[in-house]
Motif scaffolding. Structure first.
Motif, PDB file in Angstrom:
ATOM      1  N   HIS A   1      -7.116  12.586  -7.718  1.00  0.00           N
ATOM      2  CA  HIS A   1      -6.018  12.294  -6.799  1.00  0.00           C
ATOM      3  C   HIS A   1      -6.577  11.729  -5.495  1.00  0.00           C
ATOM      4  O   HIS A   1      -7.356  12.379  -4.814  1.00  0.00           O
ATOM      5  CB  HIS A   1      -5.182  13.548  -6.537  1.00  0.00           C
ATOM      6  CG  HIS A   1      -4.335  13.918  -7.705  1.00  0.00           C
ATOM      7  ND1 HIS A   1      -3.043  13.475  -7.837  1.00  0.00           N
ATOM      8  CD2 HIS A   1      -4.606  14.659  -8.806  1.00  0.00           C
ATOM      9  CE1 HIS A   1      -2.541  13.929  -8.977  1.00  0.00           C
ATOM     10  NE2 HIS A   1      -3.474  14.649  -9.591  1.00  0.00           N
TER      11      HIS A   1
ATOM     12  N   TYR B   1      -0.203  15.009  -2.375  1.00  0.00           N
ATOM     13  CA  TYR B   1       0.992  14.578  -3.091  1.00  0.00           C
ATOM     14  C   TYR B   1       2.020  15.694  -3.223  1.00  0.00           C
ATOM     15  O   TYR B   1       1.707  16.877  -3.080  1.00  0.00           O
ATOM     16  CB  TYR B   1       0.632  14.040  -4.484  1.00  0.00           C
ATOM     17  CG  TYR B   1      -0.038  15.043  -5.397  1.00  0.00           C
ATOM     18  CD1 TYR B   1       0.695  15.800  -6.300  1.00  0.00           C
ATOM     19  CD2 TYR B   1      -1.416  15.251  -5.346  1.00  0.00           C
ATOM     20  CE1 TYR B   1       0.083  16.719  -7.137  1.00  0.00           C
ATOM     21  CE2 TYR B   1      -2.036  16.158  -6.183  1.00  0.00           C
ATOM     22  CZ  TYR B   1      -1.288  16.893  -7.072  1.00  0.00           C
ATOM     23  OH  TYR B   1      -1.901  17.813  -7.897  1.00  0.00           O
TER      24      TYR B   1
ATOM     25  N   GLU C   1       5.671  11.808  -9.117  1.00  0.00           N
ATOM     26  CA  GLU C   1       4.599  12.136  -8.178  1.00  0.00           C
ATOM     27  C   GLU C   1       4.737  11.234  -6.959  1.00  0.00           C
ATOM     28  O   GLU C   1       4.817  10.009  -7.091  1.00  0.00           O
ATOM     29  CB  GLU C   1       3.241  11.912  -8.844  1.00  0.00           C
ATOM     30  CG  GLU C   1       2.063  12.227  -7.950  1.00  0.00           C
ATOM     31  CD  GLU C   1       0.764  11.957  -8.674  1.00  0.00           C
ATOM     32  OE1 GLU C   1       0.230  12.901  -9.269  1.00  0.00           O
ATOM     33  OE2 GLU C   1       0.313  10.791  -8.643  1.00  0.00           O
TER      34      GLU C   1
ATOM     35  N   GLU D   1       2.801  10.307  -3.682  1.00  0.00           N
ATOM     36  CA  GLU D   1       1.513  10.391  -2.981  1.00  0.00           C
ATOM     37  C   GLU D   1       1.715  10.021  -1.505  1.00  0.00           C
ATOM     38  O   GLU D   1       2.381   9.036  -1.197  1.00  0.00           O
ATOM     39  CB  GLU D   1       0.504   9.458  -3.616  1.00  0.00           C
ATOM     40  CG  GLU D   1       0.191   9.853  -5.052  1.00  0.00           C
ATOM     41  CD  GLU D   1      -0.676   8.833  -5.731  1.00  0.00           C
ATOM     42  OE1 GLU D   1      -1.912   9.045  -5.775  1.00  0.00           O
ATOM     43  OE2 GLU D   1      -0.133   7.815  -6.201  1.00  0.00           O
TER      44      GLU D   1
END
Length: 97
Positions: free
Chosen positions: A34, A38, A90, A92
């Motif tokens: 990653h 997030y 997701e 971010e």
């Protein structure tokens, strides 16, 4: 084992929003790290297995539809669906300069 489908719907200077769809049990994200902190928002409920690509440890992720949770930049893992039909979004959070 198939790769989960991902679709980026927003990617600007502040956020990147990606929808992940695991159609079948065993679908996987593949190994990834990653890049940013997030927020993950489950669209469906379900369980996934996350395996660290650093030390091989695993954990079960139990998602509840509509119940978001957070994660941190640098997390390195592979995520695999434990059953069919798991979807999450997701979001971010890119650093502001």
């Amino acid at each position: 084992m198939s790769v989960a489908r991902s679709e980026i719907t927003v990617d600007d200077e502040r956020v990147r929003v990606t929808t992940y769809t695991f159609e079948k049990a065993g679908d996987t994200t593949g190994p990834h790290v990653h890049e940013f902190d997030y927020v993950l928002v489950p669209v469906t409920g379900g369980t996934l297995t996350a395996v660290s690509t650093v030390d091989g440890s695993s954990r079960t992720l139990t998602q509840v539809a509509g119940a978001p949770y957070t994660g941190v930049a640098g997390l390195a893992h592979t995520v695999t669906a434990d059953h069919d039909g798991i979807v999450f979004v997701e979001i971010e959070l890119k650093p502001q300069v």
